[in-house]
Enzyme design. Structure first.
Site: not given
Length: 286
Positions: A17, A80
């Site tokens: 992420d 993400c």
């Protein structure tokens, strides 16, 4: 005939992420697949991705996956939403021998399953909403859906600072969501997708604003379920009855990462165990 076990079954799952928000996905993976080894990479030097160009996000994602793939990885979870929207297909093409999954398709699938009327809202970062990744994924599954999307980048700062509840937070959330909730009174939303991995931290405040008539959906749990199904299908699931290890990598600020992580992750992270890496030294395979 019994399915043969791939020699990579004891390899780890890589999760990346732009910062700490993906720890909500790591939580779900830890619960669904407790025996799996997990390596989490937070690109904290370049957070947030949500305001970056598609070209930059794709380059960052390539470097992240290259860094993770050097550590005996059998699967990659792009935890993400922005990177999933901008780079997932590219990463899958670059790494055909790795299972590479994002968070958007599982989130879209969950939204379509829980929505009664097909009136679905999406809140995310600016890049994700502009890319329309959730809108496209939802319409592929439910062509009759009516979708409204809005960028709520301010929620990222609230989540990371630990401002998760209280009157002030609810007032901010209400102000941000008002245009989305009031946009079309003829087709009121019945489902709202939390299209950023930071947003589940604000779930209570968001629910207080949206009320009981709107179902909230975040993709962390459904992503973990998708990973489990894919590992089983490819005979890659770790069958050892021992709790898997956790490894944390960051590109900046290990101490701050460990501190802020308490807002997103159920287990305490020792700052001394967080490894600092220079991600830009990793060259993409593409």
């Amino acid at each position: 005939m019994a399915k043969s076990v791939d020699s990579r079954s004891e390899y780890a799952i890589g999760v990346f992420d732009s910062g700490v928000g993906g720890l909500t996905v790591l939580n779900a993976l830890r619960q669904a697949l407790p025996e799996e080894h997990l390596v989490y990479l937070g690109d904290t030097a370049r957070v947030p991705y949500g305001t970056k160009s598609a070209l930059s996000v794709r380059r960052y994602a390539e470097q992240a996956v290259c860094a993770l793939s050097s550590r005996q990885i059998k699967a990659i979870v792009v935890a993400c939403n922005t990177a999933s929207a901008m780079a997932l297909e590219h990463l899958q093409a670059c790494y055909p021998d790795l299972l590479v999954l994002g968070v958007i398709e599982p989130g879209a699938d969950a939204a379509c399953r829980v929505s009664q009327q097909g009136h679905i809202g999406v809140i995310a970062t600016e890049s994700t909403t502009n890319n329309q990744a959730y809108q496209k994924a939802i319409l592929r599954l439910r062509p009759d859906a009516r979708i409204r999307a809005q960028a709520c980048s301010l929620f990222v700062a609230l989540a990371e600072e630990g401002w998760h509840e209280g009157d002030l937070v609810e007032q901010i959330v209400a102000r941000c969501l008002q245009p989305l909730l009031m946009a079309d009174s003829q087709f009121p939303l019945d489902t709202l997708v939390l299209g950023c991995t930071h947003f589940p931290a604000l779930r209570g405040a968001i629910a207080a604003v949206t009320g009981d008539d709107i179902q909230l959906v975040d993709s962390a749990q459904t992503t973990a379920e998708a990973v489990k199904c894919e590992l089983e299908a490819k005979a890659l699931q770790n069958k050892n009855q021992i709790r898997g290890s956790l490894t944390f990598l960051v590109t900046d600020g290990p101490e701050r990462f460990a501190r802020v992580a308490t807002n997103f992750f159920n287990e305490r992270i020792d700052p001394g165990s967080v490894e600092l890496i220079d991600i830009q030294h990793y060259a993409s395979e593409c």
